[in-house]
Write an enzyme that holds these catalytic residues in place. Structure first.
Site, PDB file in Angstrom:
ATOM      1  CD  GLU A 193       4.699  -0.376   0.008  1.00 54.04           C
ATOM      2  OE1 GLU A 193       3.782  -0.817   0.703  1.00 54.04           O
ATOM      3  OE2 GLU A 193       5.906  -0.682   0.194  1.00 54.04           O
TER       4      GLU A 193
ATOM      5  CG  ASP B 167       4.684   0.492   4.209  1.00 49.19           C
ATOM      6  OD1 ASP B 167       3.735  -0.159   3.735  1.00 49.19           O
ATOM      7  OD2 ASP B 167       5.052   0.368   5.397  1.00 49.19           O
TER       8      ASP B 167
END
Length: 248
Positions: free
Chosen positions: A135, A64
């Site tokens: 992610e 992320d």
């Protein structure tokens, strides 16, 4: 091609898996275990130590941050005369769970993710399964290949090919308004509640929980209260499958 990659591709016990990864990602992974973990949901993971499972959650956290950094740089250069608010909104559109779920499905990540098959019977529990894996994969690539490789992979293989940034610019993605509108049409009550932060009152972050007809549907956290509400609303939309037609 480095010897380790040749081994992974042709001689290792995981060579079939490695070839599948190469076909999807466009490169041969070095540390295969990282990629296996990136696609392992917590529902099938085992406990390792101190309450931590060998799932993709930690890689998701790392990915992320890397993804946000690459997208921020891209937008900063692409829009030299736009303010911080516009750039933040654009980054949110690109890295939203709806968009990451879409990208993961396009790239074929759904064929690689390990999760409890019983989740198929509960669509709401699948919510961000694909986006989380996306992610986590970025986190795995970063650890395996480094930042520059990951940046080039994201920009060249994914963003350039699968993301129409200018189309997103023209798209209004107001999750809070969409959620409220959906609840009104469905005769449901929606409430945004500020809750205590896990770190305690000393932190400056806001934690907002969305409750729809008494059911917890999502929690968002940010240093800005409105941004936390938007994040919580996005997760609620995801949980309630309000945008299901967008990712089917």
């Amino acid at each position: 091609m480095p010897i380790k990659q040749v081994y992974n591709l042709y001689l290792s016990p995981n060579r079939i898996y490695v070839r599948k990864l190469r076909n999807i990602l466009g490169f041969v992974p070095g540390n295969v275990r990282l990629y296996q973990m990136a696609f392992r949901h917590k529902s099938v993971a085992t406990w390792v130590k101190d309450g931590v499972k060998n799932s993709n959650e930690r890689l998701e956290f790392l990915g992320d941050a890397v993804l946000g950094s690459v997208i921020a740089e891209l937008l900063f250069k692409l829009y030299p005369y736009k303010d911080e608010g516009f750039l933040t909104e654009m980054r949110s559109k690109i890295v939203s769970r709806v968009n990451l779920n879409q990208l993961s499905k396009k790239l074929g990540f759904n064929e690689l993710i390990e999760y409890d098959a019983r989740m198929i019977s509960y669509p709401n529990k699948q919510g961000s399964l694909l986006g989380d894996a996306f992610e986590a994969l970025i986190g795995a690539v970063y650890l395996d290949k480094g930042y520059q490789f990951t940046r080039e992979f994201l920009l060249g293989r994914i963003i350039k090919t699968h993301v129409d940034i200018h189309h997103l610019e023209m798209t209004e993605t107001n999750f809070k308004s969409r959620l409220i509108e959906w609840c009104q049409h469905s005769g449901k009550e929606v409430v945004f509640l500020q809750i205590d932060n896990p770190e305690g009152e000393s932190t400056k972050m806001f934690s907002i929980k969305v409750v729809v007809d008494g059911e917890d549907c999502g929690i968002g956290r940010d240093f800005n209260k409105k941004s936390a509400e938007k994040s919580a609303a996005e997760k609620a939309c995801e949980y309630l499958k309000i945008f299901e037609e967008s990712i089917s």
